[in-house]
Design a protein around this motif. Structure first.
Motif, PDB file in Angstrom:
ATOM      1  N   ILE A 130     -20.317  -9.704  33.341  1.00  0.00           N
ATOM      2  CA  ILE A 130     -19.713 -10.035  32.053  1.00  0.00           C
ATOM      3  C   ILE A 130     -20.302 -11.318  31.494  1.00  0.00           C
ATOM      4  N   TRP A 178     -13.770 -14.888  34.908  1.00  0.00           N
ATOM      5  CA  TRP A 178     -14.306 -14.427  33.637  1.00  0.00           C
ATOM      6  C   TRP A 178     -13.339 -14.572  32.454  1.00  0.00           C
ATOM      7  N   THR A 188     -21.600 -13.852  36.584  1.00  0.00           N
ATOM      8  CA  THR A 188     -21.448 -13.864  35.138  1.00  0.00           C
ATOM      9  C   THR A 188     -22.801 -14.010  34.453  1.00  0.00           C
ATOM     10  N   ARG A 193     -11.573 -11.140  25.203  1.00  0.00           N
ATOM     11  CA  ARG A 193     -12.410 -10.790  26.351  1.00  0.00           C
ATOM     12  C   ARG A 193     -11.666  -9.840  27.283  1.00  0.00           C
ATOM     13  N   VAL A 209     -19.799 -14.557  29.494  1.00  0.00           N
ATOM     14  CA  VAL A 209     -18.693 -15.448  29.137  1.00  0.00           C
ATOM     15  C   VAL A 209     -19.222 -16.452  28.125  1.00  0.00           C
ATOM     16  N   GLU A 211     -15.640 -16.654  22.356  1.00  0.00           N
ATOM     17  CA  GLU A 211     -14.780 -15.478  22.504  1.00  0.00           C
ATOM     18  C   GLU A 211     -13.438 -15.896  23.087  1.00  0.00           C
ATOM     19  N   ARG A 229     -11.921  -6.418  25.834  1.00  0.00           N
ATOM     20  CA  ARG A 229     -13.287  -5.914  25.930  1.00  0.00           C
ATOM     21  C   ARG A 229     -13.623  -5.501  27.356  1.00  0.00           C
ATOM     22  N   GLU A 284     -25.503  -9.349  29.856  1.00  0.00           N
ATOM     23  CA  GLU A 284     -24.332  -8.562  30.246  1.00  0.00           C
ATOM     24  C   GLU A 284     -24.764  -7.119  30.496  1.00  0.00           C
TER      25      GLU A 284
END
Length: 258
Positions: free
Chosen positions: A8, A42, A200, A19, A10, A14, A22, A230
């Motif tokens: 993911i 995350w 991440t 998040r 980060v 956002e 999502r 991502e």
């Protein structure tokens, strides 16, 4: 078994709630996998210490609720990475959550080794005290988190507790990518386990993340590795590779110190 590591991104722009929504959708998109693994912290960011106190949750908080529903909808075992947990009595922990395909929270691991050298996580969060090994249909899953990778004694303890696979969510920075790769492979070879190391992507709190989530077999072979963006890294595994490796090359039988 099919494992999907969701690397993911980060980003400070956002909002955590956006998040969560999502990431829940990304988990649902992994229907057909057996195990899905998310990165460390995350929802807020592993280096975003300024957000931790306000964004801390309890074990029945919004991230746990969203991930439980996503695991159930996808029908997967979900290692939901970790959250900043606020214990009702006050302390904060870096806490990993594992959900069954029915959406039940089946295991919690509070990170034992806190990063920061008396700053950041080391200064604000309390160290966990207990190991976590989760029985699953595809093997016993040992839990560790990011900085834990630097402490082989933890992984020996997980081995002795029966671990066959090791899930390691992380927020590992790009400047130490070489260490990330080295430790993921070393722990796989040392313990003769499959390592599922999920990092991440993106940049938060001014710290570029290394990405490069990977799946490593007990011989140290990298079966799959992500880049820096991502992505969903998916690999098909034969869990019996662990028992076969331990039988073909029985190095663990020669341990002298325990």
């Amino acid at each position: 078994m099919r494992a999907s590591l969701l690397q993911i991104a980060v980003d400070d722009a956002e909002l955590p709630q956006d998040r969560r929504e999502r990431v829940a959708a990304l988990v649902r998109a992994q229907a057909g996998a057996d195990l899905v693994v998310l990165p460390e912290l995350w929802p807020l960011g592993a280096f975003s210490a300024r957000l931790w106190a306000e964004g801390a949750e309890q074990l029945d908080g919004p991230t746990a609720d969203a991930m439980a529903a996503a695991a159930k909808d996808a029908g997967v075992w979900l290692h939901a990475g970790s959250i900043v947990e606020r214990d009702p009595d006050g302390p904060m922990y870096n806490t990993s959550l594992v959900f069954s395909p029915s959406g039940d929270l089946v295991s919690v691991y509070r990170k034992i080794h806190r990063f920061g050298f008396d700053q950041g996580e080391a200064a604000t969060m309390t160290a966990g005290q207990e190991l976590a090994v989760v029985p699953t249909p595809f093997g016993r899953l040992g839990l560790a988190t990011c900085y834990d990778l630097r402490f082989p004694e933890l992984f020996r303890a997980l081995l002795d507790a029966g671990a066959e696979l090791l899930a390691v969510p992380a927020g590992w920075p790009a400047r130490r990518l070489a260490h990330w790769r080295l430790f993921a492979q070393a722990r796989a070879v040392e313990e003769q386990c499959v390592v599922l190391a999920c990092n991440t992507a993106g940049t938060h709190a001014g710290v570029p993340q290394a990405g490069h989530s990977m799946v490593v077999d007990p011989w140290g072979e990298v079966l799959a590795e992500a880049g820096t963006e991502e992505t969903a890294l998916t690999v098909d595994l034969d869990p019996s590779v662990v028992s076969r490796t331990r039988e073909e090359f029985p190095v663990l039988k020669d341990r002298m110190l325990r």
